[in-house]
Design a protein around this motif. Structure first.
Motif, short mmCIF file in Angstrom:
data_model
loop_
_atom_site.label_atom_id
_atom_site.label_comp_id
_atom_site.label_asym_id
_atom_site.label_seq_id
_atom_site.Cartn_x
_atom_site.Cartn_y
_atom_site.Cartn_z
N UNK A 34 0.50 -41.53 4.10
CA UNK A 34 -0.14 -40.72 3.07
C UNK A 34 0.15 -39.26 3.36
N UNK A 35 0.12 -38.45 2.31
CA UNK A 35 0.35 -37.02 2.49
C UNK A 35 -0.83 -36.42 3.23
N UNK A 36 -0.53 -35.70 4.30
CA UNK A 36 -1.59 -35.07 5.09
C UNK A 36 -2.30 -34.02 4.24
N UNK A 37 -3.63 -33.95 4.37
CA UNK A 37 -4.35 -32.91 3.63
C UNK A 37 -3.92 -31.52 4.13
N UNK A 38 -3.86 -30.59 3.21
CA UNK A 38 -3.47 -29.23 3.55
C UNK A 38 -4.69 -28.35 3.48
N UNK A 39 -4.97 -27.64 4.57
CA UNK A 39 -6.08 -26.70 4.57
C UNK A 39 -5.65 -25.42 3.89
N UNK A 40 -6.52 -24.88 3.06
CA UNK A 40 -6.26 -23.60 2.42
C UNK A 40 -7.20 -22.57 3.01
N UNK A 41 -7.00 -21.31 2.69
CA UNK A 41 -7.90 -20.27 3.20
C UNK A 41 -9.30 -20.46 2.66
N UNK A 42 -9.45 -21.03 1.45
CA UNK A 42 -10.79 -21.28 0.93
C UNK A 42 -11.48 -22.40 1.71
#
Length: 148
Positions: free
Chosen positions: A128-136
């Motif tokens: 699965x595509x790894x979750x991407x952390x955003x600055x928010x």
């Protein structure tokens, strides 16, 4: 008789020069430990000092296998990420996959080439595509900092 032995020795040396293996493999680094995933095609070189051609060959094979390092790239067996997860058979979270070379059966060396995205595999070896952390994401989960 001496001429025959000299000829046999010359032929043996000439053919042995092309038998030095440059092995290539895909690895994953988990908690500081390199974990073997799969072999890539071997190149046979003339001498054991051909470090750069060996590294370049392994990088080229990795690029071909992953379509430039893209885990989502399709293969006949499915996405590259799924192929790797199936080969690993263990959960993986947010780890980059790298290619290594091994010239003349010595030690494995990282070529510096990695996948474009980190690899994530669930407990059933599904990619699965790894979750991407955003600055928010970071701002809502971070503790406030008081500066003095």
């Amino acid at each position: 008789m001496i001429a025959y032995l000299a000829l046999a020795l010359t032929v043996a040396l000439a053919t042995a020069q092309h038998d030095q293996p440059c092995d290539c493999a895909v690895f994953l680094n988990i908690n500081g430990t390199d974990v073997f995933i799969t072999d890539l095609p071997t190149l046979y070189v003339n001498f054991c000092d051909q470090h750069d051609p060996c590294q370049n060959h392994c990088a080229d094979e990795f690029d071909f296998f992953t379509n430039g390092g893209d885990l989502g790239s399709e293969t006949p067996e499915g996405p590259v990420g799924q192929v790797l997860c199936s080969l690993l058979g263990v959960p993986v979270e947010d780890e980059f996959v790298s290619v290594y070379s091994n010239l003349c059966n010595t030690t494995w060396e990282d070529t510096g080439d990695t996948t474009l995205q980190p690899l994530c595999c669930d407990a059933s070896s599904s990619y699965y595509e790894c979750p991407v952390l955003t600055t928010s994401d970071l701002s809502t989960t971070a503790e406030p900092v008081t500066l003095y």
